[in-house]
Design a protein around this motif. Structure first.
Motif, short mmCIF file in Angstrom:
data_model
loop_
_atom_site.label_atom_id
_atom_site.label_comp_id
_atom_site.label_asym_id
_atom_site.label_seq_id
_atom_site.Cartn_x
_atom_site.Cartn_y
_atom_site.Cartn_z
N LYS A 309 0.82 -1.21 0.00
CA LYS A 309 0.00 0.00 0.00
C LYS A 309 0.85 1.27 0.00
O LYS A 309 0.52 2.25 -0.65
CB LYS A 309 -0.91 -0.01 1.23
CG LYS A 309 -1.82 1.20 1.38
CD LYS A 309 -2.63 1.09 2.66
CE LYS A 309 -3.48 2.33 2.89
NZ LYS A 309 -4.23 2.25 4.17
N ASN A 310 1.96 1.25 0.75
CA ASN A 310 2.75 2.47 0.93
C ASN A 310 4.23 2.24 0.62
O ASN A 310 5.10 2.38 1.49
CB ASN A 310 2.59 2.99 2.36
CG ASN A 310 1.17 3.39 2.68
OD1 ASN A 310 0.62 4.26 2.03
ND2 ASN A 310 0.58 2.75 3.67
N ASN A 387 5.36 6.26 -5.37
CA ASN A 387 4.10 6.85 -4.95
C ASN A 387 3.71 8.11 -5.70
O ASN A 387 2.74 8.78 -5.35
CB ASN A 387 4.11 7.12 -3.43
CG ASN A 387 5.10 8.21 -3.05
OD1 ASN A 387 5.58 8.97 -3.88
ND2 ASN A 387 5.41 8.29 -1.76
#
Length: 528
Positions: A309-310, A387
Motif C-alpha cells: 500500500k505504501n 508513490n
C-alpha cells in the motif's frame, strides 16, 4: 518461514498480524547494539523500525535475505533509500496512521492557546489564583488560516468548523473548486497570513517550506494573531517568532516541534505567551497501533508476493528494460522539476509525450519520475518514483502519457506539459550522443540548455540591448554567466532567455533584473 526482525519498540496490538501469522517468525528486540543488529538482520527477511534504529548501508549489505524494510511512521529519514534500492530491498512506511492524532493534538493546542490553560494551571500549582491575568479569546467567528491542506490540514479544518470558526486554507495543490468541496475558503499564502486570527502549519519540511513563516510573513499578519506548529520544526523561523511575540505583534504561539530537538533550553520557552509540548503529535495509543498495523500488513503482503500500500523506493525493473530506461531517468525528472518551478497556478494535469527510440519501450517508469520531479517542489522527498502517481491522484491531478512518431528532428524526445488553473506550459528534452541531457524547447521557443545547476529564465521583448543589460547587472552582483541561450519566434516579438550561472540569483539582484526595460518575468531555479 519468513523471519521479521523488529528492532524498535512497537505496539504489540499493532504487530498482532505478524505475531499471529503462521508463516512468520516475528522477533522484537529494541535493545540491540550495532553489532547485534548486524548479526540479527543477516538472518532476516524483513526489518521493521521506527526512528531509533539507523538502517545504514552497512546494515542493509549485511542482510542478503532482506526483502523489505518497514518504517512504522511517516518519513524514512533513518533509512538509506539508495542502498535499499541498489540491493533490491523495498522500503514501506505508514503515512496515514497519525493523521487523526496530529489533528486532535493541534486542536488541543489551539484551545489551550486561546484560553491560556497551561499558564493558568501552572499558577494554580504554585498556589496562585489569578483569573484576570488569563483572560482568553473565543474561537467562534475567528479565522483560522491553514497552510498545508493535506490529510492533517483537512482534518483540522473540519474540527475548526465544528467550533464555528471561519477557515481559509493555502496549499500549492488547492484550488477554489477543491476548497469549495471541502467547505473552506481558498486563499493565497499572503491572503491566509493577512486574514488569520490563528495560523496553523501542516506542510512537510522541504526547501520550499524552510522558514516559510519568517519575519516578512509575520509582518503580514494581524496584530495579536496567534501561531501554531504541530508539523515540522523549521517551517516557522523561530528567531522571528520570538521577536514578534516580544514586540506584541504576535499574541502567542503553540509549538509541538522545534528546529532542533530536544529543545529544553530554547528561548521561546522563556516566554509566558508560548505553550509547548515535546513532539507529541503522533503520541497516542491509537496512532502507534495504527502505524504498526499498517506497516505489518505491508511487510506480510510483500513477503508473500503481493502488492504493498505504501511503498517508498523504486520498484524492481527488469535489467533489459533498465538498460533502455536508465539514460532517461535524470532527463525526465529534471524536465519535470524545471517546468514545475516556472509554471504559475494550481496544478491540474500533467501530460508526458514520448517519441523516437522510446516508442517501443514501457515508458511508465519515466512518467513516474517526471511526475515526481514536478511534485517534489512542494512535497519534497515524501514523493518518490513509486508513490508519485498516487500522490498526484490524491491531489486531484490527472496524469496522461502518450507516444508520437513526431521527433522534431531528434532521435528521441521527451516532452512534459503542465496545465494549471492559470496556464499551460511545456518543456522538451533529448539525449544528445556523447553530450547527455539537453532541454531543447521551452513552450514555443527552441533553446539548448543543460538541465543542471543554477538557472535564470527571463521572458522579455526581443529588443537590442536586452542581453547586454542582463549581463551587466549580473556582473555588478558578481554573478558569472556560464551559458546563455535565447529563443524567439519572430524578430522584435516575445522571447525567452535562459542562463546558467555559477551561483544562485536572489534578493536585490533578482529584483533589479525585473526592473530592466522590456523584461517581463524573471524566474530563478536550481536543479541538482
Amino acid at each position: 518461514m519468513f523471519r521479521v526482525l523488529i528492532s524498535d519498540p512497537l505496539s504489540e496490538d499493532g504487530i498482532r498480524p505478524l505475531l499471529d501469522a503462521e508463516d512468520v517468525e516475528a522477533v522484537m528486540d529494541p535493545s540491540l547494539s550495532h553489532e547485534e543488529l548486524l548479526e540479527a538482520v543477516s538472518k532476516s527477511h524483513a526489518l521493521i523500525v521506527r526512528s531509533q534504529t539507523q538502517v545504514t548501508r552497512e546494515v542493509i549489505e549485511h542482510a542478503p535475505e532482506l526483502k523489505v524494510i518497514g518504517r512504522a511512521g511517516v518519513g524514512v529519514d533513518n533509512i538509506d533509500l539508495d542502498a535499499a534500492t541498489e540491493n533490491g530491498v523495498v522500503v514501506v512506511n505508514a503515512p496515514d496512521g497519525n493523521t487523526i492524532s496530529t489533528a486532535e493534538h493541534t486542536m488541543a493546542m489551539l484551545m489551550s492557546l486561546a484560553r491560556n490553560i497551561p499558564q493558568a494551571y501552572h499558577q494554580l500549582k504554585q498556589k496562585k489564583w489569578e483569573r484576570k491575568k488569563f483572560v482568553g479569546v473565543e474561537l467562534k467567528d475567528k479565522t483560522i488560516g491553514i497552510v498545508g491542506f493535506g490529510r492533517i490540514g483537512m482534518e483540522v479544518a473540519q474540527r475548526a468548523k465544528g467550533h464555528r470558526m471561519k477557515v481559509i486554507a493555502y496549499d500549492p495543490f488547492l484550488n477554489k473548486e477543491k476548497a469549495d468541496k471541502a467547505g473552506v475558503n481558498h486563499g493565497t499564502l499572503q491572503e491566509v497570513l493577512q486574514q488569520a486570527d490563528f495560523l496553523t502549519v501542516h506542510t512537510p519540511l522541504i526547501e520550499a517550506t524552510k522558514h516559510l513563516i519568517d519575519k516578512e510573513a509575520i509582518q503580514l499578519m494581524k496584530p495579536g494573531a496567534r501561531i501554531l506548529n504541530c508539523a515540522r520544526g523549521g517551517i516557522i523561523e523561530e528567531d522571528a517568532l520570538y521577536d514578534a511575540i516580544k514586540s506584541g505583534k504576535i499574541a502567542g504561539a503553540a509549538l509541538d516541534v522545534f528546529e532542533e530537538e530536544p529543545a529544553i533550553d530554547h528561548p521561546l520557552l522563556d516566554l509566558e505567551e508560548v505553550i509547548a509540548t515535546p513532539h507529541l503529535g503522533a503520541s497516542t495509543v491509537e496512532a502507534q497501533e495504527n502505524v504498526a498495523t499498517d506497516v505489518s500488513f505491508d511487510v506480510m503482503e510483500l513477503l508473500r508476493g503481493g502488492s504493498v500500500k505504501n511503498p517508498v523506493n523504486m520498484p524492481s525493473v527488469s535489467s533489459e528494460m533498465m538498460d533502455k530506461l536508465f539514460p532517461y531517468f535524470q532527463l525526465s525528472e529534471r524536465l519535470g522539476a524545471f517546468l514545475s518551478r516556472v509554471v504559475n497556478g494550481t496544478l491540474e494535469r500533467v501530460s508526458v509525450y514520448y517519441s523516437g527510440e522510446l516508442l517501443d519501450v514501457d515508458t511508465m517508469p519515466l512518467t513516474r519520475i517526471a511526475v515526481k520531479g514536478i511534485l517534489q517542489r512542494h512535497i519534497g522527498n515524501r514523493v518518490n518514483d513509486v508513490n508519485a502517481f498516487k500522490t498526484a491522484s490524491d491531489k486531484g491531478i490527472v496524469i496522461n502519457e502518450q507516444k508520437s512518431t513526431s521527433t522534431k528532428g531528434f532521435t528521441n524526445l521527451v516532452t512534459v506539459e503542465i496545465e494549471t488553473d492559470q496556464e499551460k506550459r511545456s518543456i522538451a528534452g533529448t539525449l544528445l550522443n556523447g553530450l547527455g541531457a539537453r532541454i531543447v524547447q521551452l513552450d514555443q521557443y527552441s533553446i539548448d540548455v543543460v538541465p543542471e545547476g543554477h538557472l535564470v529564465v527571463i521572458h522579455h521583448t526581443d529588443q537590442p540591448g536586452a542581453i547586454g543589460h542582463v549581463g551587466s547587472l549580473l556582473a555588478t552582483h558578481h554573478v558569472n554567466i556560464a551559458t546563455m541561450q535565447v529563443g524567439r519566434t519572430n524578430v522584435g516579438g516575445e522571447a525567452v532567455m535562459v542562463l546558467t550561472v555559477d551561483k544562485e540569483v536572489e534578493g536585490d539582484c533578482h529584483e533589479q533584473l525585473t526592473e530592466i526595460d522590456d523584461i517581463k518575468q524573471v524566474q530563478c531555479l536550481t536543479l541538482s
